[in-house]
Design a protein around this motif. Structure first.
Motif, PDB file in Angstrom:
ATOM      1  N   TYR A 197     -42.671 -33.800  32.240  1.00  0.00           N
ATOM      2  CA  TYR A 197     -43.031 -34.285  30.910  1.00  0.00           C
ATOM      3  C   TYR A 197     -41.772 -34.615  30.106  1.00  0.00           C
ATOM      4  O   TYR A 197     -40.761 -33.915  30.199  1.00  0.00           O
ATOM      5  CB  TYR A 197     -43.853 -33.243  30.155  1.00  0.00           C
ATOM      6  CG  TYR A 197     -45.091 -32.798  30.895  1.00  0.00           C
ATOM      7  CD1 TYR A 197     -46.243 -33.580  30.898  1.00  0.00           C
ATOM      8  CD2 TYR A 197     -45.096 -31.606  31.620  1.00  0.00           C
ATOM      9  CE1 TYR A 197     -47.377 -33.177  31.586  1.00  0.00           C
ATOM     10  CE2 TYR A 197     -46.224 -31.196  32.309  1.00  0.00           C
ATOM     11  CZ  TYR A 197     -47.355 -31.983  32.295  1.00  0.00           C
ATOM     12  OH  TYR A 197     -48.470 -31.588  32.989  1.00  0.00           O
ATOM     13  N   GLY A 198     -41.834 -35.681  29.332  1.00  0.00           N
ATOM     14  CA  GLY A 198     -40.675 -36.073  28.544  1.00  0.00           C
ATOM     15  C   GLY A 198     -41.069 -36.628  27.191  1.00  0.00           C
ATOM     16  O   GLY A 198     -42.196 -37.091  26.982  1.00  0.00           O
ATOM     17  N   LEU A 199     -40.120 -36.595  26.272  1.00  0.00           N
ATOM     18  CA  LEU A 199     -40.307 -37.103  24.915  1.00  0.00           C
ATOM     19  C   LEU A 199     -39.028 -37.790  24.480  1.00  0.00           C
ATOM     20  O   LEU A 199     -37.932 -37.269  24.689  1.00  0.00           O
ATOM     21  CB  LEU A 199     -40.639 -35.961  23.947  1.00  0.00           C
ATOM     22  CG  LEU A 199     -40.617 -36.296  22.449  1.00  0.00           C
ATOM     23  CD1 LEU A 199     -41.755 -37.243  22.098  1.00  0.00           C
ATOM     24  CD2 LEU A 199     -40.688 -35.025  21.606  1.00  0.00           C
ATOM     25  N   ASP A 200     -39.165 -38.969  23.889  1.00  0.00           N
ATOM     26  CA  ASP A 200     -38.020 -39.691  23.341  1.00  0.00           C
ATOM     27  C   ASP A 200     -38.341 -40.048  21.898  1.00  0.00           C
ATOM     28  O   ASP A 200     -39.173 -40.916  21.632  1.00  0.00           O
ATOM     29  CB  ASP A 200     -37.738 -40.953  24.163  1.00  0.00           C
ATOM     30  CG  ASP A 200     -36.504 -41.699  23.663  1.00  0.00           C
ATOM     31  OD1 ASP A 200     -35.751 -41.120  22.854  1.00  0.00           O
ATOM     32  OD2 ASP A 200     -36.293 -42.852  24.079  1.00  0.00           O
ATOM     33  N   LEU A 201     -37.704 -39.352  20.967  1.00  0.00           N
ATOM     34  CA  LEU A 201     -37.898 -39.599  19.538  1.00  0.00           C
ATOM     35  C   LEU A 201     -36.858 -40.616  19.099  1.00  0.00           C
ATOM     36  O   LEU A 201     -35.677 -40.308  18.983  1.00  0.00           O
ATOM     37  CB  LEU A 201     -37.758 -38.300  18.744  1.00  0.00           C
ATOM     38  CG  LEU A 201     -38.009 -38.391  17.235  1.00  0.00           C
ATOM     39  CD1 LEU A 201     -39.447 -38.827  16.964  1.00  0.00           C
ATOM     40  CD2 LEU A 201     -37.710 -37.054  16.567  1.00  0.00           C
ATOM     41  N   ARG A 202     -37.285 -41.839  18.866  1.00  0.00           N
ATOM     42  CA  ARG A 202     -36.354 -42.918  18.555  1.00  0.00           C
ATOM     43  C   ARG A 202     -35.995 -42.978  17.077  1.00  0.00           C
ATOM     44  O   ARG A 202     -34.897 -43.386  16.711  1.00  0.00           O
ATOM     45  CB  ARG A 202     -36.957 -44.261  18.976  1.00  0.00           C
ATOM     46  CG  ARG A 202     -37.299 -44.349  20.454  1.00  0.00           C
ATOM     47  CD  ARG A 202     -38.046 -45.632  20.755  1.00  0.00           C
ATOM     48  NE  ARG A 202     -38.451 -45.705  22.154  1.00  0.00           N
ATOM     49  CZ  ARG A 202     -39.217 -46.671  22.652  1.00  0.00           C
ATOM     50  NH1 ARG A 202     -39.650 -47.638  21.859  1.00  0.00           N
ATOM     51  NH2 ARG A 202     -39.549 -46.673  23.926  1.00  0.00           N
ATOM     52  N   GLU A 203     -36.941 -42.606  16.227  1.00  0.00           N
ATOM     53  CA  GLU A 203     -36.722 -42.707  14.786  1.00  0.00           C
ATOM     54  C   GLU A 203     -37.633 -41.718  14.085  1.00  0.00           C
ATOM     55  O   GLU A 203     -38.776 -41.517  14.499  1.00  0.00           O
ATOM     56  CB  GLU A 203     -37.014 -44.137  14.312  1.00  0.00           C
ATOM     57  CG  GLU A 203     -36.678 -44.412  12.869  1.00  0.00           C
ATOM     58  CD  GLU A 203     -36.927 -45.864  12.476  1.00  0.00           C
ATOM     59  OE1 GLU A 203     -36.621 -46.229  11.328  1.00  0.00           O
ATOM     60  OE2 GLU A 203     -37.432 -46.625  13.324  1.00  0.00           O
ATOM     61  N   ALA A 204     -37.132 -41.101  13.021  1.00  0.00           N
ATOM     62  CA  ALA A 204     -37.946 -40.156  12.256  1.00  0.00           C
ATOM     63  C   ALA A 204     -37.442 -40.108  10.823  1.00  0.00           C
ATOM     64  O   ALA A 204     -36.297 -39.728  10.568  1.00  0.00           O
ATOM     65  CB  ALA A 204     -37.895 -38.770  12.883  1.00  0.00           C
ATOM     66  N   SER A 205     -38.284 -40.542   9.899  1.00  0.00           N
ATOM     67  CA  SER A 205     -37.960 -40.489   8.479  1.00  0.00           C
ATOM     68  C   SER A 205     -39.269 -40.486   7.702  1.00  0.00           C
ATOM     69  O   SER A 205     -40.358 -40.518   8.289  1.00  0.00           O
ATOM     70  CB  SER A 205     -37.086 -41.682   8.067  1.00  0.00           C
ATOM     71  OG  SER A 205     -37.820 -42.892   8.141  1.00  0.00           O
ATOM     72  N   THR A 206     -39.178 -40.471   6.388  1.00  0.00           N
ATOM     73  CA  THR A 206     -40.389 -40.459   5.564  1.00  0.00           C
ATOM     74  C   THR A 206     -41.105 -41.803   5.583  1.00  0.00           C
ATOM     75  O   THR A 206     -42.283 -41.885   5.221  1.00  0.00           O
ATOM     76  CB  THR A 206     -40.032 -40.096   4.116  1.00  0.00           C
ATOM     77  OG1 THR A 206     -39.054 -41.029   3.624  1.00  0.00           O
ATOM     78  CG2 THR A 206     -39.476 -38.681   4.044  1.00  0.00           C
TER      79      THR A 206
END
Length: 607
Positions: free
Chosen positions: A174-183
């Motif tokens: 299993y994998g996760l790639d968080l490319r962008e995170a903001s409001t």
């Protein structure tokens, strides 16, 4: 006197209450920092390289198999090392009573034995071929769902035969790639690269951005590796997140695609090839008016094949001191269903039909070393040495302008006496219209990778590379820029461009001994310099742009996560529009050398 009756207690405790009490005790114990840290530490113990007397050593891939060449394979055994727990693939003694480790391993489907068997180049009653075994070990190790692989010779009572043990250690599926995170924006993808342990991948991604006219976007892809033991990989999917390579800058595209490829999975193989089909279209993600938005759609068909008709590997397991010779061909067709309506793009080559035929005669001799702490964080890495030279010719039709093409390119790797690696490459190509040269490309590059040196309980390696790219007679080709990986890392949207460019980069990497829950830390310091024929056609009379960087890369090679990178860069002579200081927090894809000598022939790149 009558005795008072006393109620007898049950000799079997009430199981329900006792289980509930144990559960509460277990939850309380998890709150203990010492217990929690010990669990995470044991859970994250993973593929540390086995100790070596020479940490800078590079071992020839076939070396361990040569003493057994020609022996008969009696039996093949399989051992799959658990993802969590063992420190490395050679750890056969690891045991634990930690339930959390057992739970984590149960969440992962180990690669099925039949999947590994399908990926082998040999069978029982075959004879040992050292080069074939080395190729097979390397092929397994470069599957996206396998972290490391070993093929071990097991001595038998008979001098003319051996048993074989195939040992594999998976990456957590299993994998996760968080490319962008903001409001105002979130972009991520989740994936499984070895669904049910059957060598198949499934990925789903999404993006939400409140600033876009179409805030939501998605993508999905299904991949099957080594279909029915044919060594053919195939993928089908769609995206409206601009994740496929778009035609031009400042555009946003969606795509439906099918990709099929059979690489040259071992050096003695004869055939390689592949094809891709896609339908691509522009998306008005920024809500531009019709007078500005480039509304277009196009299809792409790309087919290639190659055949190695002279091979230096003999059937008896011996290798001759000569090169392989192969012939390759490619057909590419990009056809627009809808062109942009703006007059500025009607005659722009990028937005017009293009197709070409390209053939190549390829001479190559490729072998490999095994080492560690090169681009990775401790995993076994396969380092090529040898050479490849290609002579290409073809025919292109672009905007109804037919042109003949010729090209010559080559690259050679040396293992130096100081246990480093040196590579030199270059090429020259040109299109021809009525015997007049157009869009000539001249390319030259060199790279040096030092030996691994012990330093402050860790290790250090130096990387240096220089490259030149030039086009003296452009027709369709557009100027080169020096943004990001094409020049100075951190430059974005600068207007500095020209038709000749030289880049110099040097980076020192310290492979630290620090590890937190399996995450390792590689510190780096970099120096960059770039020069482009921006103000003067004579390259060396133009300004030199420089950059200096410090940072750290963080990765747990046991998990399907991209490398986390933090960097700070300083540019003393930044061009207009570029800040002098640049801070970066991002993820980067794991880099590996290309292990396949035959690949789709292409024009000498100018970008």
């Amino acid at each position: 006197m009558p005795q008072k009756a006393v109620a007898q207690t049950d000799t079997i405790p009430a199981q329900g209450k006792r289980w509930f009490k144990k559960f509460n005790t277990y939850v309380d114990s998890l709150k203990s920092r010492r217990y929690r840290d010990s669990v995470l530490f044991k859970l994250s113990r993973h593929n540390d390289p086995p100790p070596s007397t020479d940490d800078s050593s590079m071992i020839r891939s076939e070396q361990g198999f040569l003493p057994h060449t020609g022996k008969t394979i009696r039996r093949i055994y399989y051992r799959r090392v658990k993802v969590f727990g063992p420190r490395n693939i050679n750890d056969t003694t690891f045991t634990t009573s930690m339930q959390l480790i057992h739970l984590a391993n149960r969440l992962h489907f180990d690669s099925e034995e039949w999947l590994i068997r399908q990926s082998l180049f040999f069978r029982e009653r075959d004879t040992v071929n050292a080069y074939e075994f080395a190729d097979n070990e390397r092929y397994l190790r470069n599957r996206p769902f396998i972290q490391d692989a070993r093929i071990l010779m097991v001595v038998t009572p008979f001098s003319d035969s051996v048993d074989v043990m195939v040992v594999t250690k998976d990456v957590f599926e299993y994998g996760l790639d968080l490319r962008e995170a903001s409001t105002t924006a979130v972009a991520a993808k989740v994936f499984n690269n070895n669904l049910f342990g059957a060598g198949q991948g499934l990925m789903f991604g999404f993006r939400w951005n409140n600033a876009f006219a179409r805030p939501w976007g998605t993508e999905a892809r299904y991949t099957k590796y080594n279909i029915l033991g044919t060594f053919v990989d195939a993928a089908v999917g769609y995206t409206n997140l601009n994740t496929q390579l778009p035609l031009d800058s400042n555009v946003y595209e969606g795509s439906y695609y099918l990709q099929v490829e059979r690489p040259l999975y071992r050096n003695s193989a004869k055939f390689a090839g592949g094809f891709s089909l896609s339908r691509n279209y522009s998306i008005n993600i920024y809500g531009q008016p019709d007078s500005i938005f480039r509304d277009y759609a196009y299809k792409v068909l790309d087919v290639w094949t190659g055949y190695s008709f002279l091979n230096r590997f003999r059937n008896d397991g011996e290798s001759e001191n000569k090169a392989n010779l192969a012939i390759l061909g490619r057909y590419f067709n990009l056809k627009f269903d809808k062109n942009p309506s703006q007059p500025a793009f009607i005659k722009d080559p990028i937005y017009n039909n293009r197709h070409y035929y390209l053939g190549q005669l390829l001479l190559f001799k490729q072998d490999f070393f095994k080492t560690h702490q090169f681009f990775g964080f401790g995993r076994t890495e396969d380092i090529p040495y040898g050479y490849r030279m290609g002579l290409s010719a073809g025919w292109e039709n672009w905007m109804d302008r037919k042109r003949f093409y010729t090209g010559l390119e080559g690259e050679k790797y040396w293992h130096t006496r100081l246990n480093g690696l040196l590579s030199i490459g270059g090429g020259i190509s040109s299109f021809w219209q009525k015997n007049i040269s157009e869009d000539m490309v001249i390319s030259a590059k060199a790279a040096y990778y030092s030996r691994l040196m012990r330093f402050w309980k860790g290790a250090f390696r130096l990387f240096v590379n220089i490259d030149y790219l030039g086009n003296p007679n452009n027709y369709f080709y557009k100027p080169l820029d020096i943004n990001m990986e094409r020049g100075i890392w951190g430059y974005r949207d600068t207007k500095v461009s020209g038709f000749h460019r030289i880049n110099l980069r040097s980076e020192g990497v310290y492979y630290s001994p620090w590890k937190i829950y399996g995450f390792k830390f590689n510190l780096f310091a970099s120096v960059q310099a770039s020069q482009v024929s921006f103000k003067n056609n004579y390259l060396l009379e133009n300004p030199v742009y420089t950059g200096y960087g410090l940072g750290v890369r963080i990765r747990n090679e046991n998990l399907q996560l991209n490398t986390f990178k933090l960097g700070a860069y300083y540019y003393p002579d930044a061009p207009p529009g570029q800040r002098n200081v640049y801070f970066e927090i991002t993820t980067v894809v794991d880099f590996r050398f290309d292990i396949f000598a035959m690949r789709a022939p292409s024009f000498l790149q100018f970008r």
